[in-house]
Motif scaffolding. Structure first.
Motif, PDB file in Angstrom:
ATOM      1  N   PRO A  61       0.808  -1.221   0.000  1.00 40.09           N
ATOM      2  CA  PRO A  61       0.000   0.000   0.000  1.00 40.09           C
ATOM      3  C   PRO A  61       0.837   1.265   0.000  1.00 40.09           C
ATOM      4  N   GLY A  62       2.013   1.219   0.619  1.00 38.55           N
ATOM      5  CA  GLY A  62       2.876   2.400   0.633  1.00 38.55           C
ATOM      6  C   GLY A  62       3.275   2.841  -0.759  1.00 38.55           C
ATOM      7  N   GLN A  63       3.554   1.876  -1.622  1.00 36.23           N
ATOM      8  CA  GLN A  63       3.897   2.205  -3.003  1.00 36.23           C
ATOM      9  C   GLN A  63       2.688   2.750  -3.760  1.00 36.23           C
ATOM     10  N   GLY A  64       1.487   2.278  -3.398  1.00 45.93           N
ATOM     11  CA  GLY A  64       0.275   2.849  -3.984  1.00 45.93           C
ATOM     12  C   GLY A  64       0.103   4.300  -3.601  1.00 45.93           C
ATOM     13  N   ASP A 115       8.835  22.957   2.578  1.00 43.66           N
ATOM     14  CA  ASP A 115       7.793  23.955   2.766  1.00 43.66           C
ATOM     15  C   ASP A 115       6.551  23.342   3.415  1.00 43.66           C
ATOM     16  N   LEU A 116       6.204  22.130   2.984  1.00 41.12           N
ATOM     17  CA  LEU A 116       5.011  21.434   3.447  1.00 41.12           C
ATOM     18  C   LEU A 116       5.353  19.971   3.685  1.00 41.12           C
ATOM     19  N   VAL A 117       4.543  19.310   4.483  1.00 43.27           N
ATOM     20  CA  VAL A 117       4.645  17.854   4.623  1.00 43.27           C
ATOM     21  C   VAL A 117       3.260  17.255   4.383  1.00 43.27           C
ATOM     22  N   ILE A 118       3.251  16.016   3.920  1.00 42.12           N
ATOM     23  CA  ILE A 118       2.031  15.230   3.816  1.00 42.12           C
ATOM     24  C   ILE A 118       2.320  13.886   4.461  1.00 42.12           C
ATOM     25  N   GLY A 119       1.268  13.213   4.954  1.00 42.61           N
ATOM     26  CA  GLY A 119       1.448  12.068   5.822  1.00 42.61           C
ATOM     27  C   GLY A 119       1.820  10.766   5.142  1.00 42.61           C
ATOM     28  N   PRO A 120       2.238   9.773   5.947  1.00 40.36           N
ATOM     29  CA  PRO A 120       2.626   8.450   5.464  1.00 40.36           C
ATOM     30  C   PRO A 120       1.424   7.518   5.355  1.00 40.36           C
ATOM     31  N   PHE A 121       1.707   6.242   5.136  1.00 35.01           N
ATOM     32  CA  PHE A 121       0.653   5.229   5.128  1.00 35.01           C
ATOM     33  C   PHE A 121       0.644   4.487   6.460  1.00 35.01           C
ATOM     34  N   GLN A 250      -3.593  -5.936   6.457  1.00 37.63           N
ATOM     35  CA  GLN A 250      -3.017  -4.987   5.504  1.00 37.63           C
ATOM     36  C   GLN A 250      -3.036  -5.662   4.131  1.00 37.63           C
ATOM     37  N   TYR A 251      -1.916  -6.223   3.692  1.00 35.18           N
ATOM     38  CA  TYR A 251      -1.968  -6.932   2.405  1.00 35.18           C
ATOM     39  C   TYR A 251      -1.514  -8.386   2.519  1.00 35.18           C
ATOM     40  N   GLN A 252      -0.210  -8.602   2.711  1.00 34.35           N
ATOM     41  CA  GLN A 252       0.303  -9.975   2.651  1.00 34.35           C
ATOM     42  C   GLN A 252      -0.291 -10.844   3.734  1.00 34.35           C
ATOM     43  N   ASP A 253      -0.543 -10.261   4.908  1.00 34.71           N
ATOM     44  CA  ASP A 253      -1.152 -11.050   5.975  1.00 34.71           C
ATOM     45  C   ASP A 253      -2.563 -11.482   5.597  1.00 34.71           C
ATOM     46  N   GLY A 254      -3.295 -10.620   4.888  1.00 36.73           N
ATOM     47  CA  GLY A 254      -4.637 -10.989   4.443  1.00 36.73           C
ATOM     48  C   GLY A 254      -4.603 -12.150   3.471  1.00 36.73           C
ATOM     49  N   VAL A 255      -3.680 -12.078   2.511  1.00 38.09           N
ATOM     50  CA  VAL A 255      -3.533 -13.171   1.540  1.00 38.09           C
ATOM     51  C   VAL A 255      -3.135 -14.460   2.245  1.00 38.09           C
ATOM     52  N   ASN A 256      -2.156 -14.373   3.143  1.00 37.27           N
ATOM     53  CA  ASN A 256      -1.688 -15.571   3.850  1.00 37.27           C
ATOM     54  C   ASN A 256      -2.785 -16.191   4.708  1.00 37.27           C
ATOM     55  N   MET A 257      -3.598 -15.350   5.338  1.00 40.07           N
ATOM     56  CA  MET A 257      -4.676 -15.860   6.176  1.00 40.07           C
ATOM     57  C   MET A 257      -5.710 -16.610   5.335  1.00 40.07           C
ATOM     58  N   GLU A 317      -4.599   4.904 -18.136  1.00 39.31           N
ATOM     59  CA  GLU A 317      -3.585   5.108 -19.161  1.00 39.31           C
ATOM     60  C   GLU A 317      -2.205   4.695 -18.666  1.00 39.31           C
ATOM     61  N   LEU A 318      -1.927   4.966 -17.410  1.00 45.43           N
ATOM     62  CA  LEU A 318      -0.617   4.644 -16.852  1.00 45.43           C
ATOM     63  C   LEU A 318      -0.446   3.162 -16.557  1.00 45.43           C
ATOM     64  N   TYR A 319      -1.516   2.522 -16.016  1.00 42.37           N
ATOM     65  CA  TYR A 319      -1.360   1.166 -15.487  1.00 42.37           C
ATOM     66  C   TYR A 319      -2.342   0.149 -16.059  1.00 42.37           C
ATOM     67  N   ASP A 320      -3.223   0.594 -16.959  1.00 36.47           N
ATOM     68  CA  ASP A 320      -4.211  -0.298 -17.571  1.00 36.47           C
ATOM     69  C   ASP A 320      -5.095  -0.973 -16.521  1.00 36.47           C
ATOM     70  N   ARG A 321      -5.550  -0.186 -15.551  1.00 36.12           N
ATOM     71  CA  ARG A 321      -6.437  -0.686 -14.495  1.00 36.12           C
ATOM     72  C   ARG A 321      -7.106   0.502 -13.825  1.00 36.12           C
ATOM     73  N   GLU A 322      -8.019   0.182 -12.892  1.00 34.35           N
ATOM     74  CA  GLU A 322      -8.659   1.238 -12.114  1.00 34.35           C
ATOM     75  C   GLU A 322      -7.762   1.665 -10.951  1.00 34.35           C
ATOM     76  N   PRO A 323      -7.988   2.855 -10.401  1.00 36.38           N
ATOM     77  CA  PRO A 323      -7.188   3.294  -9.258  1.00 36.38           C
ATOM     78  C   PRO A 323      -7.439   2.431  -8.028  1.00 36.38           C
ATOM     79  N   SER A 324      -6.427   2.263  -7.228  1.00 38.95           N
ATOM     80  CA  SER A 324      -6.600   1.637  -5.920  1.00 38.95           C
ATOM     81  C   SER A 324      -7.037   2.690  -4.912  1.00 38.95           C
ATOM     82  N   GLU A 325      -7.565   2.234  -3.782  1.00 39.15           N
ATOM     83  CA  GLU A 325      -7.963   3.169  -2.731  1.00 39.15           C
ATOM     84  C   GLU A 325      -6.768   3.969  -2.236  1.00 39.15           C
ATOM     85  N   ASP A 326      -5.615   3.329  -2.107  1.00 35.89           N
ATOM     86  CA  ASP A 326      -4.434   4.038  -1.607  1.00 35.89           C
ATOM     87  C   ASP A 326      -4.006   5.145  -2.565  1.00 35.89           C
ATOM     88  N   GLU A 327      -4.047   4.867  -3.858  1.00 30.10           N
ATOM     89  CA  GLU A 327      -3.726   5.910  -4.839  1.00 30.10           C
ATOM     90  C   GLU A 327      -4.706   7.068  -4.743  1.00 30.10           C
TER      91      GLU A 327
END
Length: 414
Positions: A61-64, A115-121, A250-257, A317-327
């Protein structure tokens, strides 16, 4: 020329369209003159500091989030910049580590003099970094910190750029379950959640409501963020055989579960997970096993919000898919910062930051996730959609007036 740059050039027209919409929305929001920058920046870029988990537990999700921030900055720059200045992002990797994210924001503010900051994931990283940003009196718009304790810490500079906090993520699902005929609704539920404020907060927000309504909890497991072996948790879930399975993931834990319970042939009537199902990689990892899986999501590509259609087109156009929630949430965080800066007319450390904070507390900002306004603690005023995989595709099933598919009451077999 990099692949990123090449693809960016192919989307220039789409980006210009989004930027034009953003300018219209900013004008509708009111405020000061866009070009009246009374700071000392002149024509220098506006430097925005961001720490993200690009490696470690929250890397997917951080990369998203990174992609969403970068598209927002490119969009603004392609349309003349912010206050007539180009945006430059300085993104550093906190490695999904709370100590590292604190040091990152300290360095971005004091050494890089952004000048400004924006938050992490992630709520865990937002909660850790919010303290240091607050100490320097800077605006802190964040895209992924929804845990209730963040908004109980007294940070008046913090704004969550999404529709609802974690405790309320499953409100539409709870309402739907309560409206089902009593003999059809789940009677028992099991919960397995990462020890993470967002994941656990969303799962327990639903748990508290269902228990109060008389639905019995059979399993309540909390596991460390670095857990990879889910055999023991899966065994407990399978033995309990609850009607409803809820994963605070989050992600990998959900898949593994999910893989672990599949192997034990546990087939819940309903299955809901946070974050993981909203990522495009979820289908790649599980294939047909995604069918019927539910998730709260703060974003829908089909929602009729101003600028959303152009945003969806640019991501396609960039990724040939719909946006993710994180994006989308990262893009939204950028929109919120942009609206405040353009309204107030400044973007530097110092007194300007309090003006930006005050403006956001008093105004509503149109974004790709809807119109956002906040209370004094930075809680947003909206509600999350409920997403479900239908015929292998993520669809909005709740609320009914935004639904793109009908709710599947009984989950198909994994």
């Amino acid at each position: 020329m990099s692949r990123w740059t090449s693809r960016r050039r192919r989307t220039s027209a789409l980006i210009a369209g989004i930027g034009a919409t953003a300018l219209i929305l900013s004008a509708c929001s009111g405020g000061g003159d866009e070009g009246d920058d009374d700071g000392e920046g002149g024509d220098d870029p506006i430097l925005i500091g961001i720490s993200l988990p690009l490696t470690g537990d929250f890397a997917e999700p951080g990369q998203g989030v990174q992609r969403g921030y970068e598209l927002w900055a490119e969009t603004v720059n392609a349309n003349g910049g912010l206050l007539g200045r180009q945006i430059e992002l300085k993104i550093v990797d906190d490695q999904s580590n709370a100590d590292r994210v604190v040091a990152d924001y300290e360095a971005l503010i004091t050494q890089d003099e952004v000048d400004l900051v924006i938050g992490p994931f992630s709520s865990r990283l937002v909660l850790a970094s919010a303290r240091v940003v607050d100490e320097y009196g800077m605006l802190f718009v964040e895209p992924a910190g929804a845990a209730a304790n963040i908004f109980e810490a007294g940070y008046g500079n913090l704004f969550y750029a999404a529709p609802a906090i974690a405790d309320d993520h499953y409100n539409y699902l709870f309402d739907y379950i309560m409206e089902m005929p009593e003999d059809e609704r789940p009677q028992t539920a099991s919960y397995a959640t990462m020890d993470d404020p967002l994941a656990q907060g969303a799962a327990y927000g639903l748990k508290d409501k269902l228990e109060e309504a008389g639905i019995t909890t059979l399993v309540d497991e909390v596991y460390p963020p670095n857990t990879t072996d889910f055999s023991g948790i899966a065994a407990a879930l399978a033995e309990a055989d609850a009607d409803l399975m809820v994963g605070g993931t989050q992600y990998q834990d959900g898949v593994n579960m999910i893989v672990a319970v599949q192997q034990l042939n546990y087939q819940p009537r309903m299955a809901a997970f946070t974050t993981a199902p909203t990522l495009p990689e979820f289908v790649d990892a599980l294939g047909a096993g995604v069918e019927g899986v539910l998730a709260p999501t703060g974003y829908s590509p089909t929602a009729d919000y101003a600028g959303n259609a152009e945003f969806v087109e640019a991501i396609a156009e960039l990724y040939d898919r719909e946006p993710s929630e994180d994006e989308a949430n990262a893009y939204t965080a950028g929109q919120v910062v942009q609206a405040a800066v353009e309204a107030v007319g400044c973007a530097e450390q110092g007194e300007c930051q309090q003006e930006l904070i005050d403006w956001l507390h008093a105004n509503t900002v149109p974004t790709v996730v809807g119109d956002l306004a906040w209370d004094e603690a930075g809680r947003p005023n909206g509600a999350h959609f409920i997403q479900q995989y239908v015929a292998g595709q993520p669809e909005i099933v709740l609320p009914a007036d935004q639904a793109t598919a009908e709710f599947i009451n009984i989950k198909p077999e994994w």
